[in-house]
Design a protein around this motif. Structure first.
Motif, PDB file in Angstrom:
ATOM      1  N   TRP A   1      14.601  -8.177  47.548  1.00 30.83           N
ATOM      2  CA  TRP A   1      15.924  -8.582  46.830  1.00 30.83           C
ATOM      3  C   TRP A   1      17.315  -8.309  47.921  1.00 30.83           C
ATOM      4  O   TRP A   1      16.961  -6.880  48.639  1.00 30.83           O
ATOM      5  CB  TRP A   1      16.287  -7.985  45.632  1.00 30.83           C
ATOM      6  N   LEU A   2      18.079  -8.760  47.830  1.00 34.92           N
ATOM      7  CA  LEU A   2      19.326  -8.466  48.822  1.00 34.92           C
ATOM      8  C   LEU A   2      20.463  -8.387  47.858  1.00 34.92           C
ATOM      9  O   LEU A   2      20.885  -9.240  47.321  1.00 34.92           O
ATOM     10  CB  LEU A   2      19.461  -9.677  49.676  1.00 34.92           C
ATOM     11  N   THR A   3      21.419  -7.294  48.058  1.00 36.40           N
ATOM     12  CA  THR A   3      22.878  -7.307  47.599  1.00 36.40           C
ATOM     13  C   THR A   3      23.574  -6.925  48.776  1.00 36.40           C
ATOM     14  O   THR A   3      23.436  -6.352  49.622  1.00 36.40           O
ATOM     15  CB  THR A   3      22.776  -6.498  46.506  1.00 36.40           C
ATOM     16  N   ILE A   4      24.797  -7.521  48.585  1.00 42.42           N
ATOM     17  CA  ILE A   4      25.704  -7.153  49.799  1.00 42.42           C
ATOM     18  C   ILE A   4      27.091  -6.942  49.416  1.00 42.42           C
ATOM     19  O   ILE A   4      27.672  -7.468  48.612  1.00 42.42           O
ATOM     20  CB  ILE A   4      25.855  -8.637  50.608  1.00 42.42           C
ATOM     21  N   GLY A   5      27.967  -5.878  50.270  1.00 40.46           N
ATOM     22  CA  GLY A   5      29.337  -5.782  49.821  1.00 40.46           C
ATOM     23  C   GLY A   5      29.630  -4.390  50.345  1.00 40.46           C
ATOM     24  O   GLY A   5      28.805  -3.695  50.537  1.00 40.46           O
ATOM     25  N   THR A   6      31.021  -4.071  50.362  1.00 42.41           N
ATOM     26  CA  THR A   6      31.380  -2.846  50.951  1.00 42.41           C
ATOM     27  C   THR A   6      30.930  -1.939  49.521  1.00 42.41           C
ATOM     28  O   THR A   6      31.230  -2.176  48.485  1.00 42.41           O
ATOM     29  CB  THR A   6      33.106  -2.866  51.159  1.00 42.41           C
ATOM     30  N   PHE A   7      30.636  -0.529  49.866  1.00 45.13           N
ATOM     31  CA  PHE A   7      30.189   0.465  48.924  1.00 45.13           C
ATOM     32  C   PHE A   7      31.583   0.880  48.229  1.00 45.13           C
ATOM     33  O   PHE A   7      32.383   1.386  48.881  1.00 45.13           O
ATOM     34  CB  PHE A   7      29.608   1.455  49.423  1.00 45.13           C
ATOM     35  N   GLN A   8      31.717   0.358  46.869  1.00 47.71           N
ATOM     36  CA  GLN A   8      32.845   0.747  46.010  1.00 47.71           C
ATOM     37  C   GLN A   8      32.412   0.756  44.508  1.00 47.71           C
ATOM     38  O   GLN A   8      31.309  -0.174  44.229  1.00 47.71           O
ATOM     39  CB  GLN A   8      33.959  -0.014  46.410  1.00 47.71           C
ATOM     40  N   PRO A   9      33.067   1.258  43.694  1.00 45.16           N
ATOM     41  CA  PRO A   9      32.774   1.334  42.357  1.00 45.16           C
ATOM     42  C   PRO A   9      32.605  -0.009  41.715  1.00 45.16           C
ATOM     43  O   PRO A   9      31.719  -0.446  40.993  1.00 45.16           O
ATOM     44  CB  PRO A   9      33.806   2.053  41.435  1.00 45.16           C
TER      45      PRO A   9
ATOM     46  N   PHE B   1      26.534  -1.047  42.585  1.00 46.82           N
ATOM     47  CA  PHE B   1      25.227  -0.865  43.360  1.00 46.82           C
ATOM     48  C   PHE B   1      24.324   0.116  42.713  1.00 46.82           C
ATOM     49  O   PHE B   1      23.332   0.028  42.640  1.00 46.82           O
ATOM     50  CB  PHE B   1      25.600  -0.643  44.738  1.00 46.82           C
ATOM     51  N   ASP B   2      24.949   1.101  42.058  1.00 40.79           N
ATOM     52  CA  ASP B   2      24.131   1.888  41.261  1.00 40.79           C
ATOM     53  C   ASP B   2      23.511   1.418  40.230  1.00 40.79           C
ATOM     54  O   ASP B   2      22.252   1.797  39.772  1.00 40.79           O
ATOM     55  CB  ASP B   2      25.104   2.790  40.413  1.00 40.79           C
ATOM     56  N   ARG B   3      23.711   0.194  39.727  1.00 39.35           N
ATOM     57  CA  ARG B   3      23.164  -0.394  38.369  1.00 39.35           C
ATOM     58  C   ARG B   3      21.834  -1.150  39.208  1.00 39.35           C
ATOM     59  O   ARG B   3      20.777  -1.281  38.714  1.00 39.35           O
ATOM     60  CB  ARG B   3      24.214  -1.510  37.945  1.00 39.35           C
ATOM     61  N   VAL B   4      22.208  -1.865  40.221  1.00 44.28           N
ATOM     62  CA  VAL B   4      20.828  -2.345  41.212  1.00 44.28           C
ATOM     63  C   VAL B   4      20.012  -1.320  41.589  1.00 44.28           C
ATOM     64  O   VAL B   4      18.736  -1.483  41.430  1.00 44.28           O
ATOM     65  CB  VAL B   4      21.347  -2.951  42.316  1.00 44.28           C
ATOM     66  N   LEU B   5      20.178  -0.119  41.930  1.00 40.70           N
ATOM     67  CA  LEU B   5      19.356   0.902  42.202  1.00 40.70           C
ATOM     68  C   LEU B   5      18.383   1.357  41.025  1.00 40.70           C
ATOM     69  O   LEU B   5      17.391   1.330  41.086  1.00 40.70           O
ATOM     70  CB  LEU B   5      20.251   2.090  43.047  1.00 40.70           C
ATOM     71  N   ALA B   6      19.308   1.549  39.815  1.00 40.39           N
ATOM     72  CA  ALA B   6      18.600   2.008  38.869  1.00 40.39           C
ATOM     73  C   ALA B   6      17.526   1.035  38.405  1.00 40.39           C
ATOM     74  O   ALA B   6      16.596   1.198  37.937  1.00 40.39           O
ATOM     75  CB  ALA B   6      19.498   2.136  37.518  1.00 40.39           C
TER      76      ALA B   6
ATOM     77  N   GLY C   1      32.653   2.633  51.682  1.00 39.25           N
ATOM     78  CA  GLY C   1      33.806   2.092  51.520  1.00 39.25           C
ATOM     79  C   GLY C   1      34.445   3.495  50.646  1.00 39.25           C
ATOM     80  O   GLY C   1      34.978   4.495  51.441  1.00 39.25           O
ATOM     81  N   TRP C   2      34.708   3.517  49.299  1.00 39.58           N
ATOM     82  CA  TRP C   2      35.440   4.586  48.679  1.00 39.58           C
ATOM     83  C   TRP C   2      34.605   4.772  47.553  1.00 39.58           C
ATOM     84  O   TRP C   2      33.857   3.953  46.759  1.00 39.58           O
ATOM     85  CB  TRP C   2      36.652   4.322  48.587  1.00 39.58           C
TER      86      TRP C   2
ATOM     87  N   VAL D   1      21.199 -10.714  44.620  1.00 40.23           N
ATOM     88  CA  VAL D   1      21.668  -9.956  43.453  1.00 40.23           C
ATOM     89  C   VAL D   1      23.111  -9.664  43.619  1.00 40.23           C
ATOM     90  O   VAL D   1      23.682  -9.099  44.591  1.00 40.23           O
ATOM     91  CB  VAL D   1      20.982  -8.512  43.271  1.00 40.23           C
ATOM     92  N   VAL D   2      23.758 -10.372  42.714  1.00 42.95           N
ATOM     93  CA  VAL D   2      25.347 -10.011  42.652  1.00 42.95           C
ATOM     94  C   VAL D   2      25.856  -9.151  41.342  1.00 42.95           C
ATOM     95  O   VAL D   2      26.099  -9.786  40.257  1.00 42.95           O
ATOM     96  CB  VAL D   2      26.170 -11.473  42.591  1.00 42.95           C
ATOM     97  N   PRO D   3      25.764  -7.954  41.408  1.00 44.19           N
ATOM     98  CA  PRO D   3      25.957  -7.309  40.132  1.00 44.19           C
ATOM     99  C   PRO D   3      27.497  -6.777  39.827  1.00 44.19           C
ATOM    100  O   PRO D   3      27.803  -5.969  39.059  1.00 44.19           O
ATOM    101  CB  PRO D   3      25.351  -5.981  40.528  1.00 44.19           C
ATOM    102  N   THR D   4      28.646  -7.356  40.673  1.00 43.51           N
ATOM    103  CA  THR D   4      29.887  -6.872  40.747  1.00 43.51           C
ATOM    104  C   THR D   4      30.473  -6.811  39.326  1.00 43.51           C
ATOM    105  O   THR D   4      30.210  -7.711  38.576  1.00 43.51           O
ATOM    106  CB  THR D   4      30.611  -7.632  41.681  1.00 43.51           C
ATOM    107  N   ARG D   5      31.157  -5.936  38.946  1.00 47.34           N
ATOM    108  CA  ARG D   5      31.831  -5.733  37.678  1.00 47.34           C
ATOM    109  C   ARG D   5      32.970  -6.690  37.376  1.00 47.34           C
ATOM    110  O   ARG D   5      33.258  -7.071  36.247  1.00 47.34           O
ATOM    111  CB  ARG D   5      32.319  -4.339  37.366  1.00 47.34           C
ATOM    112  N   TYR D   6      33.275  -7.245  38.225  1.00 49.95           N
ATOM    113  CA  TYR D   6      34.472  -8.294  38.149  1.00 49.95           C
ATOM    114  C   TYR D   6      34.683  -9.118  39.514  1.00 49.95           C
ATOM    115  O   TYR D   6      34.549  -8.606  40.475  1.00 49.95           O
ATOM    116  CB  TYR D   6      35.921  -7.568  38.133  1.00 49.95           C
TER     117      TYR D   6
END
Length: 282
Positions: free
Chosen positions: A195-203, A207-212, A234-235, A277-282
């Motif tokens: 599975w692949l997910t992409i993006g700067t690490f930020q809340p 990504f924590d949901r994908v890891l879980a 990122g932050w 996988v695109v889990p972004t919250r918004y």
């Protein structure tokens, strides 16, 4: 007659070059492809004095961003007038000029979800953001949904907002590179379905949901499948990085590809994935 465009390139120059985020990719694509549409493009950016020699095909905007910002807030006449017909700002650093100005406003996340954005003095910064963006003559939204945000949160007049969706580079519509498997292996991606997910690490990226979710897979499925995350730190992401490290130490097939600069390799990673996988919250 060729249209002369002064394009803001802060997301490309100088220290950000090579680690482009979404706005950086957007800016780079405009600079690369607009000339084929009869537009002459010159990049401009705010830099400190010691950064000027590092610029790549861009010119320095005279004066600091802070100085331009103070001028806007105090009602001083615009200071900058590049040799162009129109100025296009692609990120939040919008300043008044003596020319017609266009600003692309990608979303209202800083105003709607300030807890997801880094930096101190966020209420003040958001107030300044609304004031400075509103000085543009025209605005670009990348979706019809975003228009409603810009009107509601930034107070922009809807009749001055145009929707221009993001495009897809032609390279993404071709076959993946012949050496795709070798490129993936060089990034540490195992020869497993992934599975692949992409993006700067930020809340907001969640990504924590994908890891879980990956950790909760049945053991046999988890052992037969990898999780590949592509993006730079990122932050507010220390916990995410620590989770990845713990899972790797426990033998999980979690691969973090950070600071990936090569688009051909990125295409190879996309092409090999079973799912994006695109889990972004918004």
């Amino acid at each position: 007659m060729t249209l002369r465009l002064a394009l803001s390139t802060r997301t490309l120059e100088p220290e950000l070059a090579g680690t482009l985020d979404g706005i950086g990719v957007y800016t780079q694509a405009l600079r690369q492809h607009l000339p084929s549409q009869g537009v002459s493009v010159q990049g401009y950016t705010f830099v400190k004095a010691h950064e000027a020699p590092l610029l790549q095909n861009s010119l320095a905007i005279p004066g600091s961003y802070r100085a331009h910002l103070i001028g806007t807030l105090t009602g001083l006449p615009p200071r900058w007038s590049p040799p162009a017909d129109v100025v296009h700002f692609t990120d939040h650093r919008v300043v008044r000029t003596r020319l017609p100005t266009v600003a692309t406003v990608h979303d209202a996340i800083p105003l709607r979800f300030p807890q997801w954005v880094p930096g101190r003095l966020r209420p003040l910064r958001n107030w300044l953001l609304k004031r400075t963006i509103a000085t543009a003559d025209r605005f670009i939204a990348v979706s019809h949904f975003a228009v409603q945000e810009l009107v509601a949160d930034f107070g922009l007049p809807e009749d001055r907002v145009s929707v221009v969706p993001n495009g897809i580079d032609d390279a993404w519509l071709t076959e993946p590179p012949a050496d795709a498997a070798q490129r993936r292996a060089a990034c540490g991606i195992p020869a497993l379905p992934y599975w692949l997910t992409i993006g700067t690490f930020q809340p907001r990226k969640n990504f924590d949901r994908v890891l879980a979710a990956y950790e909760q897979l049945p053991v046999a499925d988890r052992d037969a499948t990898a999780l590949v995350i592509v993006g730079r730190a990122g932050w507010h992401c220390d916990d995410t990085v620590a989770t990845i490290q713990r899972m790797q130490q426990a033998g999980r097939h979690v691969v973090w590809v950070r600071n990936l600069h090569d688009r051909t390799t990125l295409r190879a990673i996309y092409a090999g994935a079973q799912a994006l996988v695109v889990p972004t919250r918004y």
